[in-house]
Design a protein around this motif. Structure first.
Motif, mmCIF file in Angstrom:
data_model
loop_
_atom_site.group_PDB
_atom_site.id
_atom_site.type_symbol
_atom_site.label_atom_id
_atom_site.label_comp_id
_atom_site.label_asym_id
_atom_site.label_seq_id
_atom_site.Cartn_x
_atom_site.Cartn_y
_atom_site.Cartn_z
ATOM 1 N N GLU A 49 -13.100 27.060 -2.448
ATOM 2 C CA GLU A 49 -11.871 27.315 -1.906
ATOM 3 C C GLU A 49 -10.533 26.446 -1.601
ATOM 4 O OE1 GLU A 49 -11.915 28.713 2.383
ATOM 5 O OE2 GLU A 49 -14.781 30.110 2.267
ATOM 6 N N VAL A 50 -9.428 27.134 -2.284
ATOM 7 C CA VAL A 50 -8.331 26.482 -2.382
ATOM 8 C C VAL A 50 -7.623 26.387 -0.811
ATOM 9 C CG1 VAL A 50 -5.962 26.765 -4.013
ATOM 10 C CG2 VAL A 50 -7.818 28.047 -4.544
ATOM 11 N N ALA A 55 -1.317 26.933 -1.921
ATOM 12 C CA ALA A 55 -1.941 28.423 -1.963
ATOM 13 C C ALA A 55 0.128 29.461 -3.196
ATOM 14 C CB ALA A 55 -1.550 29.367 -0.643
ATOM 15 N N GLU A 56 0.665 28.652 -2.979
ATOM 16 C CA GLU A 56 1.896 29.160 -3.679
ATOM 17 C C GLU A 56 1.540 28.172 -4.851
ATOM 18 O OE1 GLU A 56 4.377 27.267 -0.749
ATOM 19 O OE2 GLU A 56 4.972 29.303 0.553
ATOM 20 N N THR A 57 1.469 27.342 -4.633
ATOM 21 C CA THR A 57 1.315 26.797 -6.351
ATOM 22 C C THR A 57 -0.276 26.889 -6.652
ATOM 23 O OG1 THR A 57 -0.027 24.844 -5.510
ATOM 24 C CG2 THR A 57 2.699 25.206 -5.548
ATOM 25 N N GLU A 64 -3.056 19.273 -6.587
ATOM 26 C CA GLU A 64 -3.223 17.611 -6.140
ATOM 27 C C GLU A 64 -2.345 17.292 -6.163
ATOM 28 O OE1 GLU A 64 -4.831 14.629 -8.730
ATOM 29 O OE2 GLU A 64 -5.368 16.060 -9.663
ATOM 30 N N GLU A 65 -1.384 17.155 -7.057
ATOM 31 C CA GLU A 65 0.447 17.327 -6.228
ATOM 32 C C GLU A 65 1.282 17.179 -5.023
ATOM 33 O OE1 GLU A 65 -0.111 18.605 -9.203
ATOM 34 O OE2 GLU A 65 0.080 17.450 -10.505
ATOM 35 N N ILE A 66 0.455 18.310 -4.755
ATOM 36 C CA ILE A 66 1.337 19.227 -3.293
ATOM 37 C C ILE A 66 0.035 18.724 -1.896
ATOM 38 C CG2 ILE A 66 1.768 20.881 -1.928
ATOM 39 C CD1 ILE A 66 3.796 20.948 -3.903
ATOM 40 N N ALA A 111 -3.982 15.352 11.704
ATOM 41 C CA ALA A 111 -3.045 16.972 11.589
ATOM 42 C C ALA A 111 -3.336 16.876 9.857
ATOM 43 C CB ALA A 111 -1.958 16.633 12.736
ATOM 44 N N ALA A 112 -3.462 16.155 9.336
ATOM 45 C CA ALA A 112 -3.593 16.482 8.014
ATOM 46 C C ALA A 112 -4.882 17.046 7.492
ATOM 47 C CB ALA A 112 -3.934 14.834 6.937
ATOM 48 N N PRO A 113 -6.207 16.535 7.521
ATOM 49 C CA PRO A 113 -7.110 16.926 6.685
ATOM 50 C C PRO A 113 -6.858 19.165 7.363
ATOM 51 C CG PRO A 113 -8.021 15.991 8.773
ATOM 52 C CD PRO A 113 -6.197 15.138 8.536
ATOM 53 N N LEU A 114 -6.806 19.568 8.911
ATOM 54 C CA LEU A 114 -6.124 20.384 9.824
ATOM 55 C C LEU A 114 -5.708 21.193 9.194
ATOM 56 C CD1 LEU A 114 -6.137 19.366 13.640
ATOM 57 C CD2 LEU A 114 -8.720 20.086 12.070
ATOM 58 N N ARG A 115 -4.452 20.306 8.441
ATOM 59 C CA ARG A 115 -3.449 21.449 7.454
ATOM 60 C C ARG A 115 -4.128 22.057 6.271
ATOM 61 N NH1 ARG A 115 2.261 18.259 6.481
ATOM 62 N NH2 ARG A 115 2.702 20.196 5.525
ATOM 63 N N MET A 116 -4.683 21.376 5.599
ATOM 64 C CA MET A 116 -5.665 21.229 4.469
ATOM 65 C C MET A 116 -6.313 22.734 4.635
ATOM 66 S SD MET A 116 -4.631 19.387 2.105
ATOM 67 C CE MET A 116 -5.900 19.567 0.696
ATOM 68 N N ASN A 117 -6.715 23.217 5.847
ATOM 69 C CA ASN A 117 -7.653 24.775 6.202
ATOM 70 C C ASN A 117 -6.345 25.820 5.578
ATOM 71 O OD1 ASN A 117 -9.793 26.206 5.943
ATOM 72 N ND2 ASN A 117 -10.732 25.330 7.791
#
Length: 117
Positions: A49-50, A55-57, A64-66, A111-117
């Protein structure tokens, strides 16, 4: 000479063990908990999954950059909070403040991995 009533006393006894252990434990436990949360999210969320951050890029192929930019921001805030732990004096009355900053630093990192999902 007038009798001045004493003001509130501050507890400035040494808390050298807490002053040393709080930043060190934050540096060990924060990344370990964040990595564990990230691993659990990958195992339960799926690998193909992305992430929502990307989602916007997706059309530009800049995921990867985002993702790296978002993770680096969380790491930078964690680093600033971790350094703030060393800047606090070793007084016993600041034990609660020190613990609060340590918990906040760990929450920012998790919070970083939580924002990834």
């Amino acid at each position: 000479m007038q009798n001045v009533p004493p003001g509130p006393r501050t507890d400035r006894r040494r808390d050298l063990a807490g002053w040393l252990l709080t930043p060190l434990m934050t540096l060990v436990l924060g990344p370990a908990v964040a990595a564990s949360v990230g691993l659990l999210m990958v195992l339960w969320g799926g690998l193909g999954e992305v992430p929502e951050v990307c989602a916007e890029t997706v059309a530009d192929n800049r995921c990867e950059e985002i993702s790296l930019e978002m993770v680096s921001q969380h790491i930078a805030v964690f680093g600033v909070l971790w350094l703030a732990l060393w800047l606090l004096p070793w007084w016993r009355e600041l034990r609660g403040v020190r613990t609060g900053i340590a918990v906040l630093a760990c929450v920012v990192l998790v919070a970083a991995p939580l924002r990834m999902n």
